[in-house]
Write an enzyme that holds these catalytic residues in place. Structure first.
Site, mmCIF file in Angstrom:
data_model
loop_
_atom_site.group_PDB
_atom_site.id
_atom_site.type_symbol
_atom_site.label_atom_id
_atom_site.label_comp_id
_atom_site.label_asym_id
_atom_site.label_seq_id
_atom_site.Cartn_x
_atom_site.Cartn_y
_atom_site.Cartn_z
ATOM 1 N N ILE A 1 -2.444 24.554 -8.793
ATOM 2 C CA ILE A 1 -3.862 24.802 -8.511
ATOM 3 C C ILE A 1 -4.744 23.922 -9.406
ATOM 4 O O ILE A 1 -4.832 24.132 -10.627
ATOM 5 C CB ILE A 1 -4.214 26.308 -8.671
ATOM 6 C CG1 ILE A 1 -3.227 27.152 -7.852
ATOM 7 C CG2 ILE A 1 -5.665 26.551 -8.247
ATOM 8 C CD1 ILE A 1 -3.079 26.776 -6.371
ATOM 9 N N GLN B 1 2.271 -5.485 -9.597
ATOM 10 C CA GLN B 1 3.182 -6.628 -9.456
ATOM 11 C C GLN B 1 2.476 -7.927 -9.862
ATOM 12 O O GLN B 1 3.056 -8.777 -10.550
ATOM 13 C CB GLN B 1 3.661 -6.706 -7.991
ATOM 14 C CG GLN B 1 4.737 -7.731 -7.734
ATOM 15 C CD GLN B 1 6.078 -7.321 -8.336
ATOM 16 O OE1 GLN B 1 6.288 -6.152 -8.671
ATOM 17 N NE2 GLN B 1 6.966 -8.274 -8.506
ATOM 18 N N SER C 1 2.166 12.912 3.387
ATOM 19 C CA SER C 1 2.051 11.959 4.502
ATOM 20 C C SER C 1 2.845 12.454 5.706
ATOM 21 O O SER C 1 2.431 12.287 6.861
ATOM 22 C CB SER C 1 2.577 10.584 4.080
ATOM 23 O OG SER C 1 1.691 9.997 3.163
ATOM 24 N N GLY D 1 -11.506 18.868 5.641
ATOM 25 C CA GLY D 1 -12.512 18.217 4.773
ATOM 26 C C GLY D 1 -11.862 17.666 3.518
ATOM 27 O O GLY D 1 -12.151 16.547 3.083
ATOM 28 N N GLY E 1 2.414 -8.589 -13.392
ATOM 29 C CA GLY E 1 3.710 -8.860 -14.026
ATOM 30 C C GLY E 1 3.997 -7.847 -15.131
ATOM 31 O O GLY E 1 3.605 -6.680 -15.030
ATOM 32 N N GLY E 2 4.648 -8.306 -16.183
ATOM 33 C CA GLY E 2 5.031 -7.421 -17.295
ATOM 34 C C GLY E 2 3.830 -6.705 -17.904
ATOM 35 O O GLY E 2 3.929 -5.532 -18.298
ATOM 36 N N GLN F 1 0.183 -18.891 -2.907
ATOM 37 C CA GLN F 1 0.042 -18.162 -1.646
ATOM 38 C C GLN F 1 0.649 -16.753 -1.733
ATOM 39 O O GLN F 1 0.132 -15.800 -1.145
ATOM 40 C CB GLN F 1 0.734 -18.958 -0.540
ATOM 41 C CG GLN F 1 0.218 -18.615 0.828
ATOM 42 C CD GLN F 1 0.855 -19.471 1.895
ATOM 43 O OE1 GLN F 1 2.079 -19.636 1.928
ATOM 44 N NE2 GLN F 1 0.044 -20.020 2.772
ATOM 45 N N GLU G 1 -2.885 18.048 -0.753
ATOM 46 C CA GLU G 1 -3.703 18.253 0.462
ATOM 47 C C GLU G 1 -2.881 17.914 1.723
ATOM 48 O O GLU G 1 -3.427 17.500 2.744
ATOM 49 C CB GLU G 1 -4.974 17.400 0.387
ATOM 50 C CG GLU G 1 -6.245 18.170 0.667
ATOM 51 C CD GLU G 1 -6.802 18.935 -0.518
ATOM 52 O OE1 GLU G 1 -6.013 19.556 -1.262
ATOM 53 O OE2 GLU G 1 -8.032 18.946 -0.684
#
Ligand code: COS
Length: 393
Positions: free
Chosen positions: A161, A338, A368, A243, A341-342, A281, A365
């Site tokens: 709670i 990620q 998934s 809600g 990195g470290g 990229q 709530e």
């Protein structure tokens, strides 16, 4: 379609962002480390109108839309998710009280709740054996009379709670007996004899909010504090969760945005192989994916908030917003870590906190997986109500 926030939403966003940037953000790392509850901040957020955003003004609230509430929660979460969850649950409970409590009770309770003077509010539904299946709860209510006052006695225990130990007011769900589907919601005030909170859960994230078990031992609640129609409280709970799910979705987007901003900045600053890693990229794709998912998530949040405001059925839209926003935010926080990195794995940078704070949003709530059940059930029900299976000529 108009993507321009209405004046209310714009004002809320501006006020909250300034407060989040100047007050919440600078304290977030320390709050996480010391697990300090935001009681001071709640007393500031109340007068700003942020604890009863959708509660009508005559009851002490701000009388604004679910979209304004989502804006506020996202902005707070961008700075500090622990504060955001505390604010989100308080708003959800305030709305339940405004919509379903008896008018005199709502008028008595809401001004102090919305102003922050009563502290946060809590929603006590889950139990050790009733998480995804709340209908199976074992906390019971039975008619009782105390000192000549008619009401109910609650017995049982609750788990997970949020703010349960700090709340001035709690909406507690119970069942008539341990079989059947006659549930009721009750407004319980802090300090009511028989109500006690257990030890704080030691959590992965959102450590500045408290999460506790509750014990209800012959807790007496007068008739005037039944919320909604006695015996039909399950609908009150599930409608409240609709809600609540929009709010959690907004919170997740806020945390995701913070992680994305941190990762973008870091990728510009961090030089490897003689150039900023942002020129790669591989890094750009991660940033682009996170940004696109978060934008799409925000559209689902806005759509669900808009449906809620219009009074249209919102259950599947709220579940979709929650499912997509929380999973997207987990993705964004993971990508951000990620990219760091470290360093991302250390407490030197805030991404490790975002990563920990966001994780619970795909769980509380309604997980998934539960959101998928809700979405699919709606699809199947709607299809059954429509025409026969189409065939090619
Ligand atoms: N709003 C209002 N009423 C609703 C509703 C909603 N969103 N969803 C269902 N109802 C009603 C149904 O219409 C049904 O009413 P009738 O008995 O009159 O037909 C009643 O509530 C029971 O609905 P249903 O049979 O679908 O309930 P289930 O027990 O099968 O549970 C799920 C459905 C799984 C969707 C529900 O239990 C759920 O959301 N679980 C997750 C709970 C959760 O989020 N826990 C986290 C707690 S907060 S940390």
């Amino acid at each position: 379609m108009d993507f321009q926030p209405d004046p209310d939403e714009a004002m809320v966003a501006q006020t909250v962002r300034a407060y989040a940037r100047d007050v919440l953000g600078p304290r977030a790392a320390e709050r996480d480390r010391t697990e300090r509850f935001p009681d001071i901040e709640l007393r500031e957020l109340g007068p700003m109108g942020l604890l009863g955003v959708t509660v009508p003004e005559q009851l002490g609230g701000s009388g604004m839309s679910p979209a304004s509430l989502a804006e506020a929660i996202a902005a707070i979460a961008e700075a500090d998710a622990s504060v955001a969850v505390t604010v989100a649950v308080t708003n959800m409970v305030a709305e339940v009280i405004a919509k379903h409590a008896q008018p005199e009770t709502a008028a008595r309770v809401l001004p102090s709740l919305c102003s922050g003077s009563a502290g946060p509010a809590a929603f006590a539904l889950s139990e050790a054996g009733a998480g995804s299946d709340p209908a199976g709860m074992r906390t019971t209510f039975a008619p009782a009379v105390r000192n000549g006052v008619a009401g109910y006695e609650l017995n049982g225990s609750k788990l997970w709670i949020t703010s349960g130990d700090r709340a001035g007011y709690l909406v507690v769900m119970a069942r008539r007996g341990t079989e059947g589907r006659e549930h009721s919601a009750f407004l319980v005030e802090a300090g009511t004899p028989g109500l006690s909170a257990g030890k704080h859960e030691r959590k992965l994230g959102q450590r500045g909010s408290t999460t506790v078990p509750l014990l209800l031992d012959q807790v007496f609640v007068p008739e005037s504090q039944v919320v909604g129609v006695a015996g039909q409280g399950f609908k009150v709970a599930l409608a409240a969760l609709d809600g609540g799910r929009i709010n959690v979705a907004a919170m997740a987007v806020g945390i995701g945005r913070a992680a994305l901003a941190a990762a973008t900045q870091y990728s510009r600053d961090r030089v490897q192989f003689g150039q900023p890693i942002a020129t790669n990229q591989a890094i750009r794709f991660m940033l682009a994916d996170a940004a696109t998912r978060l934008e799409a998530a925000w559209l689902l949040v806005q759509r669900a908030a808009w449906l809620k405001a219009s009074g249209a059925p919102v259950t599947p839209a709220a579940a979709q917003a929650k499912l997509f926003a929380t999973e997207s935010a987990v993705f964004a926080c993971d990508a951000a870590l990620q990219i760091h990195g470290g360093y991302g794995y250390t407490r030197e940078f805030p991404v490790e906190r975002y990563y920990r704070d966001v994780r619970v949003t795909t769980i509380y709530e309604g997980t998934s997986q539960i959101q998928k059940i809700v979405i699919a059930r709606h699809l199947i029900k709607t299809a059954a109500a429509a025409h026969a299976v189409p065939r090619n000529p």
